[in-house]
Scaffold this motif. Sequence first.
Motif, PDB file in Angstrom:
ATOM      1  N   ILE A  48       0.843  -1.204   0.000  1.00 60.60           N
ATOM      2  CA  ILE A  48       0.000   0.000   0.000  1.00 60.60           C
ATOM      3  C   ILE A  48       0.878   1.255   0.000  1.00 60.60           C
ATOM      4  CG2 ILE A  48      -1.660   1.333   1.368  1.00 60.60           C
ATOM      5  CD1 ILE A  48      -2.818  -1.444   2.260  1.00 60.60           C
ATOM      6  N   ALA A  49       1.963   1.208   0.796  1.00 57.90           N
ATOM      7  CA  ALA A  49       2.891   2.349   0.833  1.00 57.90           C
ATOM      8  C   ALA A  49       3.552   2.543  -0.529  1.00 57.90           C
ATOM      9  CB  ALA A  49       3.953   2.132   1.914  1.00 57.90           C
ATOM     10  N   ALA A  50       3.920   1.431  -1.169  1.00 56.61           N
ATOM     11  CA  ALA A  50       4.572   1.513  -2.485  1.00 56.61           C
ATOM     12  C   ALA A  50       3.631   2.127  -3.518  1.00 56.61           C
ATOM     13  CB  ALA A  50       5.014   0.128  -2.935  1.00 56.61           C
ATOM     14  N   ARG A  51       2.377   1.767  -3.426  1.00 57.90           N
ATOM     15  CA  ARG A  51       1.390   2.317  -4.368  1.00 57.90           C
ATOM     16  C   ARG A  51       1.278   3.841  -4.177  1.00 57.90           C
ATOM     17  NH1 ARG A  51      -4.908   0.781  -3.901  1.00 57.90           N
ATOM     18  NH2 ARG A  51      -4.587   2.101  -2.097  1.00 57.90           N
ATOM     19  N   ALA A  52       1.277   4.254  -2.914  1.00 56.10           N
ATOM     20  CA  ALA A  52       1.191   5.694  -2.613  1.00 56.10           C
ATOM     21  C   ALA A  52       2.442   6.417  -3.113  1.00 56.10           C
ATOM     22  CB  ALA A  52       1.017   5.905  -1.107  1.00 56.10           C
ATOM     23  N   MET A  53       3.612   5.807  -2.878  1.00 54.31           N
ATOM     24  CA  MET A  53       4.874   6.413  -3.335  1.00 54.31           C
ATOM     25  C   MET A  53       4.877   6.558  -4.854  1.00 54.31           C
ATOM     26  SD  MET A  53       8.817   4.992  -3.126  1.00 54.31           S
ATOM     27  CE  MET A  53       8.562   3.743  -4.391  1.00 54.31           C
ATOM     28  N   ASN A  54       4.467   5.495  -5.552  1.00 58.76           N
ATOM     29  CA  ASN A  54       4.492   5.521  -7.016  1.00 58.76           C
ATOM     30  C   ASN A  54       3.539   6.565  -7.596  1.00 58.76           C
ATOM     31  OD1 ASN A  54       6.482   3.608  -7.472  1.00 58.76           O
ATOM     32  ND2 ASN A  54       5.081   1.908  -7.175  1.00 58.76           N
ATOM     33  N   ALA A  55       2.433   6.817  -6.895  1.00 59.42           N
ATOM     34  CA  ALA A  55       1.500   7.860  -7.339  1.00 59.42           C
ATOM     35  C   ALA A  55       2.211   9.218  -7.339  1.00 59.42           C
ATOM     36  CB  ALA A  55       0.275   7.899  -6.429  1.00 59.42           C
ATOM     37  N   GLY A  56       3.009   9.441  -6.292  1.00 63.06           N
ATOM     38  CA  GLY A  56       3.768  10.694  -6.205  1.00 63.06           C
ATOM     39  C   GLY A  56       4.860  10.766  -7.247  1.00 63.06           C
ATOM     40  N   ILE A  57       5.553   9.651  -7.455  1.00 60.64           N
ATOM     41  CA  ILE A  57       6.647   9.615  -8.430  1.00 60.64           C
ATOM     42  C   ILE A  57       6.117   9.910  -9.830  1.00 60.64           C
ATOM     43  CG2 ILE A  57       8.283   8.082  -9.612  1.00 60.64           C
ATOM     44  CD1 ILE A  57       8.933   6.839  -6.900  1.00 60.64           C
ATOM     45  N   ASP A  58       4.956   9.347 -10.154  1.00 61.89           N
ATOM     46  CA  ASP A  58       4.362   9.589 -11.484  1.00 61.89           C
ATOM     47  C   ASP A  58       4.139  11.081 -11.727  1.00 61.89           C
ATOM     48  OD1 ASP A  58       4.379   6.941 -12.155  1.00 61.89           O
ATOM     49  OD2 ASP A  58       2.275   6.567 -11.644  1.00 61.89           O
ATOM     50  N   MET A  59       3.776  11.798 -10.656  1.00 56.54           N
ATOM     51  CA  MET A  59       3.502  13.232 -10.792  1.00 56.54           C
ATOM     52  C   MET A  59       4.772  14.041 -11.075  1.00 56.54           C
ATOM     53  SD  MET A  59       0.773  13.705  -7.714  1.00 56.54           S
ATOM     54  CE  MET A  59       0.553  15.478  -7.966  1.00 56.54           C
ATOM     55  N   ILE A  60       5.885  13.626 -10.458  1.00 55.94           N
ATOM     56  CA  ILE A  60       7.108  14.438 -10.615  1.00 55.94           C
ATOM     57  C   ILE A  60       8.045  13.924 -11.716  1.00 55.94           C
ATOM     58  CG2 ILE A  60       7.105  15.334  -8.251  1.00 55.94           C
ATOM     59  CD1 ILE A  60       9.265  13.228  -7.576  1.00 55.94           C
ATOM     60  N   LYS A  61       7.658  12.789 -12.332  1.00 58.23           N
ATOM     61  CA  LYS A  61       8.521  12.203 -13.377  1.00 58.23           C
ATOM     62  C   LYS A  61       8.911  13.208 -14.466  1.00 58.23           C
ATOM     63  CE  LYS A  61       8.233   7.189 -13.574  1.00 58.23           C
ATOM     64  NZ  LYS A  61       7.341   6.094 -13.885  1.00 58.23           N
ATOM     65  N   PRO A  62       7.966  13.990 -15.000  1.00 53.20           N
ATOM     66  CA  PRO A  62       8.344  14.939 -16.057  1.00 53.20           C
ATOM     67  C   PRO A  62       9.405  15.930 -15.575  1.00 53.20           C
ATOM     68  CG  PRO A  62       5.951  14.748 -15.887  1.00 53.20           C
ATOM     69  CD  PRO A  62       6.522  14.018 -14.715  1.00 53.20           C
ATOM     70  N   LEU A  63       9.312  16.354 -14.306  1.00 52.92           N
ATOM     71  CA  LEU A  63      10.286  17.301 -13.753  1.00 52.92           C
ATOM     72  C   LEU A  63      11.638  16.628 -13.554  1.00 52.92           C
ATOM     73  CD1 LEU A  63       8.058  19.028 -11.029  1.00 52.92           C
ATOM     74  CD2 LEU A  63       8.625  19.892 -13.290  1.00 52.92           C
ATOM     75  N   LEU A  64      11.595  15.369 -13.120  1.00 56.55           N
ATOM     76  CA  LEU A  64      12.847  14.635 -12.910  1.00 56.55           C
ATOM     77  C   LEU A  64      13.558  14.415 -14.235  1.00 56.55           C
ATOM     78  CD1 LEU A  64      11.713  11.934 -10.338  1.00 56.55           C
ATOM     79  CD2 LEU A  64      13.277  13.819  -9.891  1.00 56.55           C
ATOM     80  N   ALA A  65      12.772  14.124 -15.275  1.00 54.58           N
ATOM     81  CA  ALA A  65      13.349  13.884 -16.601  1.00 54.58           C
ATOM     82  C   ALA A  65      14.009  15.156 -17.114  1.00 54.58           C
ATOM     83  CB  ALA A  65      12.269  13.415 -17.560  1.00 54.58           C
ATOM     84  N   ALA A  66      13.418  16.295 -16.769  1.00 50.01           N
ATOM     85  CA  ALA A  66      13.964  17.579 -17.213  1.00 50.01           C
ATOM     86  C   ALA A  66      15.280  17.878 -16.504  1.00 50.01           C
ATOM     87  CB  ALA A  66      12.958  18.699 -16.950  1.00 50.01           C
ATOM     88  N   GLY A  67      15.335  17.527 -15.212  1.00 49.96           N
ATOM     89  CA  GLY A  67      16.585  17.693 -14.465  1.00 49.96           C
ATOM     90  C   GLY A  67      17.438  16.469 -14.715  1.00 49.96           C
TER      91      GLY A  67
END
Length: 213
Positions: free
Chosen positions: A64-83
């Motif tokens: 359940i924690a991993a699912r919550a973490m991945n939801a957050g990661i999906d949101m910031i992925k475009p920003l991470l890719a840019a950096g």
Amino acid sequence: MDLYNEISEYVQQGRMEDVANAVSSAMAQGLPAKNILDKGLMHGMAEIGEKFKNNEVFVPEVLIAARAMNAGIDMIKPLLAAGDSDSKGKVVLGTVKGDLHDIGKNLVKIMMEGKGIEVIDLGTDVPVQKFVDTATAEGAHVIGCSALLTTTMGVMKDVVDEVESRGLRDEIKVMIGGAPVSQGFCDEIRADGYTDDAASASDKAVEILKSFQ
């Protein structure tokens, strides 16, 4: 409580919607995506990893924690890719040929990703050559082999032998794990790492990958 702590707490509690809202607020405030990842999402997952290691939480809470973490990661992925989000390295992971069990492997994957490792998951019933071919093609320095059956443990030795026969022992380290596996077996087949739980496996992988940096 600052936003990073808030995100971390929500991850630990598996509150996916709250994680998304907090990450959204952090992004709106212009907080660096890498900090949201490291100080918030991954920090929360690391805490869960420690609790799991100490038997304070169990598999359902981890998932359940991993699912919550991945939801957050999906949101910031475009920003991470840019950096330039710095991965700690790559691990090729799979359950060996003849074995279809994957719960332990999946937990290891979650824990490794929570530590910032890029995991290439080959799934189950993975042939020896595929482990080594993939590690070579992807530039991964670690192969992680899982087995739950005593009858498939021998395949782990085949993976070590394959790495050796290709002259890659200095470049690729082999980690093993699973219910019937032990440190004694690891020593016997000359594998490079063994741990008896998923959280420790991620720590060991980080340690091995650091030696290549």
